[in-house]
Scaffold this active site. Structure first.
Site, PDB file in Angstrom:
ATOM      1  N   ASP A  88       0.674  -1.180   0.004  1.00 22.16           N
ATOM      2  CA  ASP A  88      -0.094  -0.032  -0.083  1.00 22.16           C
ATOM      3  C   ASP A  88       0.817   1.227  -0.120  1.00 22.16           C
ATOM      4  O   ASP A  88       1.898   1.438   0.527  1.00 22.16           O
ATOM      5  CB  ASP A  88      -1.002  -0.051   1.222  1.00 22.16           C
ATOM      6  CG  ASP A  88      -2.005   1.010   0.934  1.00 22.16           C
ATOM      7  OD1 ASP A  88      -2.655   1.193   0.132  1.00 22.16           O
ATOM      8  OD2 ASP A  88      -2.242   1.526   2.128  1.00 22.16           O
ATOM      9  N   GLU A  99      -4.189   6.655  -6.820  1.00 19.59           N
ATOM     10  CA  GLU A  99      -4.994   7.709  -6.263  1.00 19.59           C
ATOM     11  C   GLU A  99      -5.200   9.063  -6.917  1.00 19.59           C
ATOM     12  O   GLU A  99      -4.093   9.607  -7.570  1.00 19.59           O
ATOM     13  CB  GLU A  99      -4.262   8.200  -4.890  1.00 19.59           C
ATOM     14  CG  GLU A  99      -5.275   9.014  -4.062  1.00 19.59           C
ATOM     15  CD  GLU A  99      -4.394   9.193  -2.770  1.00 19.59           C
ATOM     16  OE1 GLU A  99      -4.475  10.362  -2.238  1.00 19.59           O
ATOM     17  OE2 GLU A  99      -4.063   8.218  -2.160  1.00 19.59           O
ATOM     18  N   HIS A 132      -6.456  10.410   6.000  1.00 23.29           N
ATOM     19  CA  HIS A 132      -5.975   9.324   6.674  1.00 23.29           C
ATOM     20  C   HIS A 132      -5.573   9.979   8.308  1.00 23.29           C
ATOM     21  O   HIS A 132      -5.745  10.898   8.535  1.00 23.29           O
ATOM     22  CB  HIS A 132      -4.498   9.228   6.302  1.00 23.29           C
ATOM     23  CG  HIS A 132      -4.639   8.744   4.808  1.00 23.29           C
ATOM     24  ND1 HIS A 132      -4.522   9.467   3.522  1.00 23.29           N
ATOM     25  CD2 HIS A 132      -4.797   7.484   4.300  1.00 23.29           C
ATOM     26  CE1 HIS A 132      -4.759   8.761   2.607  1.00 23.29           C
ATOM     27  NE2 HIS A 132      -4.675   7.505   2.859  1.00 23.29           N
ATOM     28  N   ASN A 175     -10.241   0.907   3.000  1.00 19.46           N
ATOM     29  CA  ASN A 175      -9.186   0.843   3.594  1.00 19.46           C
ATOM     30  C   ASN A 175      -9.247   1.307   5.106  1.00 19.46           C
ATOM     31  O   ASN A 175      -9.862   2.198   5.591  1.00 19.46           O
ATOM     32  CB  ASN A 175      -8.070   1.857   3.064  1.00 19.46           C
ATOM     33  CG  ASN A 175      -7.636   1.025   1.726  1.00 19.46           C
ATOM     34  OD1 ASN A 175      -8.260   0.218   1.068  1.00 19.46           O
ATOM     35  ND2 ASN A 175      -6.372   1.687   1.359  1.00 19.46           N
TER      36      ASN A 175
END
Length: 282
Positions: free
Chosen positions: A84, A136, A183, A233
C-alpha cells in the site's frame, strides 16, 4: 487456504454489489488479528502493508511480507496480500518476488501529468507480472509527515471527468478517490459526499477505493459501499484498538514486563475491530 488475489476479491465484491475491507498490517499481531476477524465473520479481507510499515521494519519488506503471507495461508478465510501507498519504485519492484498480488502506487503528490506518466509506467510493469494496480487521484490528506488537509477545501475532491480520463490514460485497475475522508483520523467524524461517490462510480469503469475509513462513521461507510465504493481501507482504527488495549492492561498491571500478557488483549481488540468493520461490506 492459499492466498487469494486482491483483484479476485475486489472484482467479486463489485459484482455482488458489496465492499471488501483492506486492513493495514504493521506487526505480526496485526496480521493474526485480521485473519481472526475475517474468520469470525466469514468475510474475505485484504492484508495490506504500507511503505511506512516497511520503513518501520528498517526498510526491509521480506520478513513482514513472509510473516503476513504465512498467517494468511494458515487461515480459513479468503485473504490477499497488498502493498500500500508505494512511492518508491524500488519497493514497487519488490512486490512481485515477495508474493504480493496487488500494489497501490501513490503518485498523488505529483502534478496531474507527472502522476499519469509515473502511474502508467507502474501499471505496465505490474501488468507484465500479473499484479493488480491501484492509484489515487485527488488529495486524501493526513498521511504521515503531511499537514492536516481540509477534506472540504476547493480542489481537494476527485473530479469525475478527470478521474475517467486518468483511468483511461493510466490503465489502473482501481482508483482511490477523495470524497471527504482523511488518513489517520482517531475520531469517526468524517462526512462523505455520497453524490460524488455515485457520480464517480458512473464515470469511472474500475472499482473505487475509500482511504481513511477509520475516521468515517459506520452508517457513512455503509452508504459509501451502497453508492459505489468497493475497497475500504482501515488502518488507524486498528492501531487505536491495539494501543488502547495495551494501555489499559499496563495501567491495571504496571509491573508487567512479559509482552505476551499485553499483546494478547491488543490482538483480540484488533480482531474485534476487524469484525466490526466487516459488517458494513455486504
Amino acid at each position: 487456504m492459499p492466498l487469494v488475489s486482491t483483484g479476485e476479491l475486489v472484482s467479486g465484491a463489485r459484482a455482488a454489489g458489496h465492499g471488501v475491507a483492506a486492513f493495514n498490517v504493521i506487526t505480526l499481531e496485526h496480521a493474526e488479528a485480521v485473519a481472526l476477524g475475517a474468520e469470525r465473520t466469514g468475510a474475505p479481507a485484504i492484508l495490506q502493508i504500507s511503505e511506512n510499515a516497511v520503513k518501520f521494519h528498517g526498510g526491509r519488506l521480506s520478513a513482514i511480507a513472509a510473516a503476513t503471507a504465512a498467517v494468511a495461508r494458515a487461515s480459513s478465510a479468503p485473504l490477499s496480500l497488498h502493498l500500500d501507498h508505494v512511492t518508491d519504485v524500488e519497493l514497487l519492484r519488490a512486490a512481485h518476488p515477495e508474493g504480493f498480488s496487488s500494489v497501490m502506487f501513490d503518485a498523488s503528490k505529483l502534478s496531474y501529468g507527472e502522476n499519469v506518466k509515473a502511474t502508467a509506467d507502474a501499471v505496465r510493469w505490474g501488468h507484465e507480472r500479473g499484479i493488480w494496480v491501484e492509484a489515487e487521484l485527488g488529495e486524501v490528506g493526513g498521511k504521515e509527515g503531511e499537514a492536516p488537509l481540509d477534506a472540504h477545501a476547493p480542489g481537494v475532491r476527485t473530479d469525475p471527468a478527470e478521474a475517467a480520463a486518468y483511468v483511461a490514460e493510466t490503465g489502473v485497475d482501481a482508483l482511490a478517490v477523495a470524497v471527504g475522508s482523511s488518513h489517520a483520523m482517531t475520531e469517526r467524524t468524517a462526512s462523505l459526499d455520497h453524490g460524488l461517490i455515485a457520480a464517480l462510480a458512473t464515470a469511472v469503469p474500475v472499482p473505487l477505493v475509500l482511504h481513511g475509513s477509520s475516521g468515517v462513521p459506520d452508517e457513512e461507510i455503509r452508504r459509501a459501499v451502497a453508492s459505489g465504493i468497493v475497497k475500504v481501507n482501515v488502518g488507524t482504527a486498528l492501531n487505536t484498538a491495539f494501543t488502547g488495549a495495551v494501555r489499559a492492561f499496563l495501567d491495571a498491571q504496571p509491573s508487567a514486563v512479559d509482552p505476551r500478557k499485553y499483546m494478547a488483549p491488543a490482538r483480540e481488540a484488533v480482531a474485534e475491530t476487524v469484525a466490526h468493520f466487516q459488517q458494513f461490506m455486504a
